[in-house]
Design an enzyme around this catalytic site. Structure first.
Site, mmCIF file in Angstrom:
data_model
loop_
_atom_site.group_PDB
_atom_site.id
_atom_site.type_symbol
_atom_site.label_atom_id
_atom_site.label_comp_id
_atom_site.label_asym_id
_atom_site.label_seq_id
_atom_site.Cartn_x
_atom_site.Cartn_y
_atom_site.Cartn_z
ATOM 1 N N CYS A 1 0.814 -0.897 -0.139
ATOM 2 C CA CYS A 1 0.245 -0.244 -0.236
ATOM 3 C C CYS A 1 1.017 1.462 -0.180
ATOM 4 C CB CYS A 1 -0.813 0.129 1.367
ATOM 5 S SG CYS A 1 -1.910 1.519 0.919
ATOM 6 N N CYS B 1 -0.241 3.789 1.839
ATOM 7 C CA CYS B 1 -0.185 3.978 3.689
ATOM 8 C C CYS B 1 1.506 4.114 4.048
ATOM 9 C CB CYS B 1 -0.497 2.721 4.649
ATOM 10 S SG CYS B 1 -1.931 2.002 3.232
ATOM 11 N N ASP B 2 2.188 3.526 3.409
ATOM 12 C CA ASP B 2 3.039 3.488 3.534
ATOM 13 C C ASP B 2 4.687 4.690 2.594
ATOM 14 O OD1 ASP B 2 2.403 1.441 5.242
ATOM 15 O OD2 ASP B 2 2.348 0.767 4.641
#
Ligand code: NDP
Length: 326
Positions: A140, A143-144
């Site tokens: 992701c 997200c990261d």
């Protein structure tokens, strides 16, 4: 098979942000929800290190910590949170039937499906090792990606997701190397063109991951192989992103719930959480291949609980719709 059939007003299947949010709303609406956690209590977020984009956590929170807090919040309003795996359903009649661990049978007035989706990984031992260590493997970018600012990363995949995520990463990272196993993209032309025109994205066609390299704690590089020449070389990176698709966890609903060609649940009525089966609602990534965020999953969990509550009220005049707490 057990002889006793349990009857519940609201059964929630899945324990990610969608399921727990549905539980919080359903519990506060006197629906006495029962929630089955499935095989990965907490869902996909439990494989994420730091969550920095969920509103309300100005300093960030780890995925597992956030899921414990959501579980506790659902329990605070007496959600019955249980370990167990729903192995079979039968939505053919008026009564929604589900079986837990092939044994226990439950009849539910309403069902909220929050079974999520699972990111696909390559399956290499080295990839799984650094994924589990939280040491530089992610599925992701949204997200990261932030953790790899000004660093160099690799992303695997050639579909729309890979292109979108590569483009996202290119704005944060010094350099993004894209590994495409064929000699062409699967992505739409416009997405592929955007990636090709981005200066700090390097695309390697006919190239596969041979091994994710690391120092035992974190990723330090990737060894790649050209599948035409069999030549290998190493690319030094700190992040290894995989964007080769997701699989919605909806197999058990086949034949009862309308799914699209990939297996995502289709909404019966856009803008609601309704499926084609009255009384069965869906929230989170089981129906969402576009946004796939914890916050959007939580939002649709809330919608599903409200829709379930209204369904019950319409069916049963003695069930009181709670005064709005939302
Ligand atoms: P897709 O299934 O479309 O693409 C998966 C990609 O991963 C393919 O290019 C495939 O390669 C590659 N792949 C699969 N397995 C491996 C492997 N083992 N090693 C290397 N590469 C591999 O998934 P997406 O998540 O990209 O998209 C899913 C759906 O969501 C699509 O319909 C897409 O259009 C849509 N979507 C739309 C977006 C938008 O419109 N903004 C954004 C994101 C997704 P190969 O081509 O060789 O098979």
């Amino acid at each position: 098979m057990s002889d006793t059939i349990e009857k519940v007003k609201c059964l929630i299947i899945g324990s990610g942000p969608a399921g727990y949010t549905a539980a919080i709303y359903a519990a506060r609406a006197n629906m006495s929800p029962v929630l089955y956690q499935g095989t990965q209590p907490g869902g996909q977020l439990t494989t994420t290190n730091e969550v920095e984009n969920f509103p309300g956590y100005p300093d960030g929170v780890t995925g597992p910590e956030m899921m414990i807090q959501l579980e506790n919040q659902a329990k605070r309003f007496d959600t019955d949170v249980r370990n167990g795996w729903i192995t079979k359903v039968d939505f053919s009649g008026d009564i929604h039937k589900v079986w837990v661990n092939e044994e226990k049978e439950i009849h539910a007035d309403t069902i909220i499906i929050s079974t999520g989706a699972s990111a696909k990984y390559l399956g290499l031992e080295s990839e799984q090792k650094y994924l589990k260590l939280g040491g530089g493997v992610s599925a992701c970018a949204v997200c990261d990606g932030f953790f790899y600012r000004n660093q160099e990363v690799v992303i695997v995949g050639a579909g729309d997701s890979a292109c979108e995520e590569a483009h996202y990463l290119s704005k944060l990272c010094k350099k993004v190397t894209m590994l495409v196993r064929k000699d062409e993209f699967r992505a739409s032309k416009i997405m592929a063109t955007r990636v090709k025109n981005t200066e700090n994205i390097d695309i390697l066609f006919n190239t596969e991951t041979d091994e994710v390299l690391g120092d035992g704690q974190v990723v330090t590089g990737v060894r790649v192989k050209n599948n035409q020449t069999q030549d290998t070389h190493e690319i030094p990176v700190t992040g290894f992103f995989v964007a080769i698709g997701h699989k919605p966890n909806t197999d058990i609903f086949k034949g009862f719930i309308n799914l699209d060609e990939t297996g995502y649940i289709k909404y019966e009525q856009p803008g609601t959480s309704k499926t084609n089966v009255p009384g069965v609602f869906v929230s989170g990534d089981a129906a969402d291949h576009v946004y796939r965020q914890a916050i959007t999953a939580a939002g649709t969990g809330c919608m599903a609980a409200l829709d379930a509550e209204r369904y019950l009220a319409a069916k049963d005049a003695t069930f009181e719709v709670s005064t709005p707490t939302y």
